[in-house]
Design a protein around this motif. Structure first.
Motif, PDB file in Angstrom:
ATOM      1  N   SER A 347       0.817  -1.217   0.000  1.00 32.59           N
ATOM      2  CA  SER A 347       0.000   0.000   0.000  1.00 32.59           C
ATOM      3  C   SER A 347       0.849   1.264   0.000  1.00 32.59           C
ATOM      4  O   SER A 347       0.304   2.367  -0.126  1.00 32.59           O
ATOM      5  CB  SER A 347      -0.917   0.017   1.229  1.00 32.59           C
ATOM      6  N   TRP A 348       2.149   1.124   0.131  1.00 30.06           N
ATOM      7  CA  TRP A 348       3.060   2.276   0.153  1.00 30.06           C
ATOM      8  C   TRP A 348       4.454   1.770  -0.177  1.00 30.06           C
ATOM      9  O   TRP A 348       4.935   0.818   0.442  1.00 30.06           O
ATOM     10  CB  TRP A 348       3.032   2.949   1.523  1.00 30.06           C
ATOM     11  N   ASP A 349       5.091   2.396  -1.132  1.00 30.81           N
ATOM     12  CA  ASP A 349       6.381   1.898  -1.608  1.00 30.81           C
ATOM     13  C   ASP A 349       7.585   2.584  -0.983  1.00 30.81           C
ATOM     14  O   ASP A 349       8.730   2.236  -1.272  1.00 30.81           O
ATOM     15  CB  ASP A 349       6.454   2.083  -3.127  1.00 30.81           C
ATOM     16  N   GLY A 350       7.346   3.558  -0.116  1.00 34.36           N
ATOM     17  CA  GLY A 350       8.413   4.447   0.332  1.00 34.36           C
ATOM     18  C   GLY A 350       9.613   3.773   0.956  1.00 34.36           C
ATOM     19  O   GLY A 350      10.754   4.226   0.776  1.00 34.36           O
ATOM     20  N   MET A 351       9.400   2.692   1.714  1.00 34.76           N
ATOM     21  CA  MET A 351      10.506   2.014   2.392  1.00 34.76           C
ATOM     22  C   MET A 351      10.567   0.546   1.997  1.00 34.76           C
ATOM     23  O   MET A 351      10.970  -0.309   2.788  1.00 34.76           O
ATOM     24  CB  MET A 351      10.386   2.195   3.910  1.00 34.76           C
ATOM     25  N   ASP A 352      10.214   0.259   0.773  1.00 33.61           N
ATOM     26  CA  ASP A 352      10.262  -1.096   0.227  1.00 33.61           C
ATOM     27  C   ASP A 352      11.552  -1.217  -0.582  1.00 33.61           C
ATOM     28  O   ASP A 352      11.582  -0.992  -1.792  1.00 33.61           O
ATOM     29  CB  ASP A 352       9.031  -1.338  -0.653  1.00 33.61           C
ATOM     30  N   TYR A 353      12.641  -1.566   0.095  1.00 33.54           N
ATOM     31  CA  TYR A 353      13.980  -1.446  -0.468  1.00 33.54           C
ATOM     32  C   TYR A 353      14.242  -2.397  -1.630  1.00 33.54           C
ATOM     33  O   TYR A 353      15.123  -2.136  -2.451  1.00 33.54           O
ATOM     34  CB  TYR A 353      15.014  -1.648   0.645  1.00 33.54           C
ATOM     35  N   GLU A 354      13.478  -3.474  -1.734  1.00 28.48           N
ATOM     36  CA  GLU A 354      13.638  -4.384  -2.867  1.00 28.48           C
ATOM     37  C   GLU A 354      13.220  -3.736  -4.186  1.00 28.48           C
ATOM     38  O   GLU A 354      13.505  -4.277  -5.255  1.00 28.48           O
ATOM     39  CB  GLU A 354      12.801  -5.647  -2.655  1.00 28.48           C
ATOM     40  N   LEU A 355      12.554  -2.598  -4.130  1.00 27.74           N
ATOM     41  CA  LEU A 355      12.160  -1.875  -5.336  1.00 27.74           C
ATOM     42  C   LEU A 355      13.266  -0.953  -5.834  1.00 27.74           C
ATOM     43  O   LEU A 355      13.098  -0.282  -6.858  1.00 27.74           O
ATOM     44  CB  LEU A 355      10.889  -1.068  -5.070  1.00 27.74           C
ATOM     45  N   GLY A 356      14.377  -0.894  -5.129  1.00 26.34           N
ATOM     46  CA  GLY A 356      15.470  -0.033  -5.545  1.00 26.34           C
ATOM     47  C   GLY A 356      15.151   1.431  -5.314  1.00 26.34           C
ATOM     48  O   GLY A 356      14.508   1.799  -4.338  1.00 26.34           O
ATOM     49  N   THR A 357      15.591   2.281  -6.239  1.00 21.31           N
ATOM     50  CA  THR A 357      15.422   3.725  -6.061  1.00 21.31           C
ATOM     51  C   THR A 357      14.559   4.355  -7.159  1.00 21.31           C
ATOM     52  O   THR A 357      14.441   5.585  -7.204  1.00 21.31           O
ATOM     53  CB  THR A 357      16.789   4.419  -6.042  1.00 21.31           C
ATOM     54  N   ALA A 358      13.954   3.540  -8.006  1.00 20.39           N
ATOM     55  CA  ALA A 358      13.100   4.076  -9.070  1.00 20.39           C
ATOM     56  C   ALA A 358      11.668   4.245  -8.574  1.00 20.39           C
ATOM     57  O   ALA A 358      11.240   3.599  -7.614  1.00 20.39           O
ATOM     58  CB  ALA A 358      13.130   3.149 -10.281  1.00 20.39           C
ATOM     59  N   LYS A 359      10.925   5.100  -9.259  1.00 19.86           N
ATOM     60  CA  LYS A 359       9.500   5.228  -8.963  1.00 19.86           C
ATOM     61  C   LYS A 359       8.781   3.945  -9.358  1.00 19.86           C
ATOM     62  O   LYS A 359       9.179   3.256 -10.306  1.00 19.86           O
ATOM     63  CB  LYS A 359       8.897   6.407  -9.729  1.00 19.86           C
ATOM     64  N   VAL A 360       7.722   3.615  -8.642  1.00 16.26           N
ATOM     65  CA  VAL A 360       6.947   2.432  -8.997  1.00 16.26           C
ATOM     66  C   VAL A 360       6.048   2.754 -10.190  1.00 16.26           C
ATOM     67  O   VAL A 360       5.609   3.896 -10.353  1.00 16.26           O
ATOM     68  CB  VAL A 360       6.088   1.926  -7.817  1.00 16.26           C
ATOM     69  N   PRO A 361       5.752   1.763 -11.038  1.00 15.14           N
ATOM     70  CA  PRO A 361       4.872   2.010 -12.190  1.00 15.14           C
ATOM     71  C   PRO A 361       3.417   2.181 -11.762  1.00 15.14           C
ATOM     72  O   PRO A 361       3.027   1.820 -10.643  1.00 15.14           O
ATOM     73  CB  PRO A 361       5.060   0.747 -13.037  1.00 15.14           C
ATOM     74  N   TRP A 362       2.633   2.687 -12.696  1.00 12.13           N
ATOM     75  CA  TRP A 362       1.234   2.996 -12.398  1.00 12.13           C
ATOM     76  C   TRP A 362       0.461   1.767 -11.961  1.00 12.13           C
ATOM     77  O   TRP A 362      -0.480   1.875 -11.164  1.00 12.13           O
ATOM     78  CB  TRP A 362       0.590   3.642 -13.615  1.00 12.13           C
ATOM     79  N   ARG A 363       0.808   0.588 -12.434  1.00 17.76           N
ATOM     80  CA  ARG A 363       0.037  -0.615 -12.092  1.00 17.76           C
ATOM     81  C   ARG A 363       0.084  -0.928 -10.596  1.00 17.76           C
ATOM     82  O   ARG A 363      -0.804  -1.603 -10.077  1.00 17.76           O
ATOM     83  CB  ARG A 363       0.493  -1.816 -12.915  1.00 17.76           C
ATOM     84  N   TYR A 364       1.101  -0.458  -9.905  1.00 17.38           N
ATOM     85  CA  TYR A 364       1.165  -0.615  -8.444  1.00 17.38           C
ATOM     86  C   TYR A 364      -0.009   0.110  -7.796  1.00 17.38           C
ATOM     87  O   TYR A 364      -0.709  -0.439  -6.932  1.00 17.38           O
ATOM     88  CB  TYR A 364       2.504  -0.069  -7.940  1.00 17.38           C
TER      89      TYR A 364
END
Length: 395
Positions: A347-364
């Motif tokens: 529900s929030w990508d801010g501290m999800d480190y496995e996503l790296g440093t890029a913005k999440v795509p719209w489908r998230y």
């Protein structure tokens, strides 16, 4: 020799005293894990993935899950009248999945009667619990019921009585006040509705009516600030208590609002804290985290009973990896239990480190709007490396 005890042991029976020792013994060595604050109850793959990294425990909050009534498991934070059966069944199924993965679980509600989590309360801080002890009795009834229902579940490693309490927020005590000011404030408030240790004593007593052995975890005040045990004149009168703080300081740099600045504050760097501009780096992190260590030493609380139940920073902050290294370096040095925030939050990508440093795509975000499962793949990234390499050593 009691041969009947040997016979029962061969059959897999564990006497109550041994059960009690085992529950607390889990925390006798440093335990490392993650936080699960997901909007959907985590599936088996979620827990298997966390365990595969080497985690031994997970701190589970359920307040974002779809409730049978107004508030999950509480029924309604405006007035507690019993655990909704369907909510309890959902929580049990999640505990079962964590157990199959080999993880211990700390149950961490974000709400109590009279204290609805602000994100479920239209963004408004709910101060009723800290004004009216009627809600204390309801909170005690809630925890008594939870203990009765879950005391025998093999996954449960502790009851975290409430996430990030802040009885000080609507009073005149500022965050990160001096120890002397904190202690004067508590001397004035002691015995009243803002007396956090007294609330914890009442909740602990209620749990012990049903469950004598499961460890209890308590967060410090001011949203579990690392310096907020400072005003406690004594530990709780229960030898199965773990004392937890959260580490996001300096919050002005590590948090989401910083990323909205035209020029985000840097870490390491000069950051506002407690009304001053301070230089924050590894040395300052260590100095700040010394506060709960000093309190525990003064109170003769073993280091094995201290937990950093949450820590983290915005993954897109350029200094986040260094911040995680600095925090974890201190925790390693003092052999403290910890759980990073957060693991695969849907529900929030801010501290999800496995996503790296890029913005999440719209489908998230589409999946969130549609109530669907998180569609994004995860993988170990440089941003996650400070955590990953330490979890790997636990395997």
């Amino acid at each position: 020799m009691h041969y009947w005890l040997l016979f029962l042991a061969l059959l897999g029976f564990t006497p109550p005293a041994a059960q009690a020792a085992d529950l607390m013994a889990f925390w006798d060595q440093p335990r490392h894990g993650g936080n699960s604050f997901n909007r959907l109850p985590p599936d088996q793959a979620y827990f298997d993935a966390l365990r595969a990294y080497g985690a031994t425990w997970v701190r589970v909050s359920y307040d974002k899950w779809r409730p049978a009534d107004r508030d999950f498991l509480l029924g309604n934070a405006d007035g507690y009248h019993g655990l909704p059966a369907s909510d309890l069944a959902t929580l049990r199924s999640v505990l079962d999945r964590a157990h199959r993965a080999g993880l211990k679980v700390v149950i961490a509600p974000l709400s109590l009667p009279g204290m609805r989590w602000s994100q479920n309360n239209k963004g408004t801080f709910d101060d009723r619990l800290w004004q009216d002890k009627t809600y204390w009795a309801q909170a005690a009834a809630f925890w008594r019921d939870v203990a009765r229902a879950l005391k025998d579940h093999p996954a449960v490693a502790a009851y975290n009585l409430v996430n990030e309490p802040a009885p000080e927020k609507c009073s005149d005590l500022p965050e990160h006040a001096s120890p002397e000011r904190m202690q004067r404030w508590y001397a004035r408030e002691q015995g009243g509705a803002r007396d956090l240790p007294a609330l914890y004593r009442q909740l602990t007593a209620a749990i012990r009516e049903e469950d004598a052995v499961t460890p209890i975890m308590v967060d410090s005040g001011w949203y579990a600030a690392a310096d907020a045990f400072t005003y406690w004149p004594a530990p709780l009168p229960d030898d199965r208590v773990l004392y937890s703080v959260h580490m996001y300081e300096p919050y002005a740099a590590t948090s989401a609002p910083n990323m909205a600045r035209r020029q985000p504050l840097a870490y390491p760097g000069a950051v506002p804290f407690a009304g001053q501009l301070q230089q924050w780096d590894g040395q300052r992190v260590a100095q700040y985290l010394q506060a709960p260590l000093n309190w525990a030493d003064t109170m003769n609380v073993p280091r094995s009973r201290l937990v950093v139940g949450e820590f983290g920073c915005m993954r897109r902050l350029s200094g986040c990896r260094q911040y995680l290294e600095d925090v974890l370096g201190v925790l390693d040095q003092h052999r403290l239990h910890w759980a990073f925030y957060s693991f695969r939050e849907d529900s929030w990508d801010g501290m999800d480190y496995e996503l790296g440093t890029a913005k999440v795509p719209w489908r998230y975000w589409q999946a969130i709007d549609q109530g669907l499962a998180d569609p994004l793949p995860r993988q170990a990234t440089p941003a996650f490396e400070p955590i990953r390499k330490r979890l790997a050593t636990d395997q």
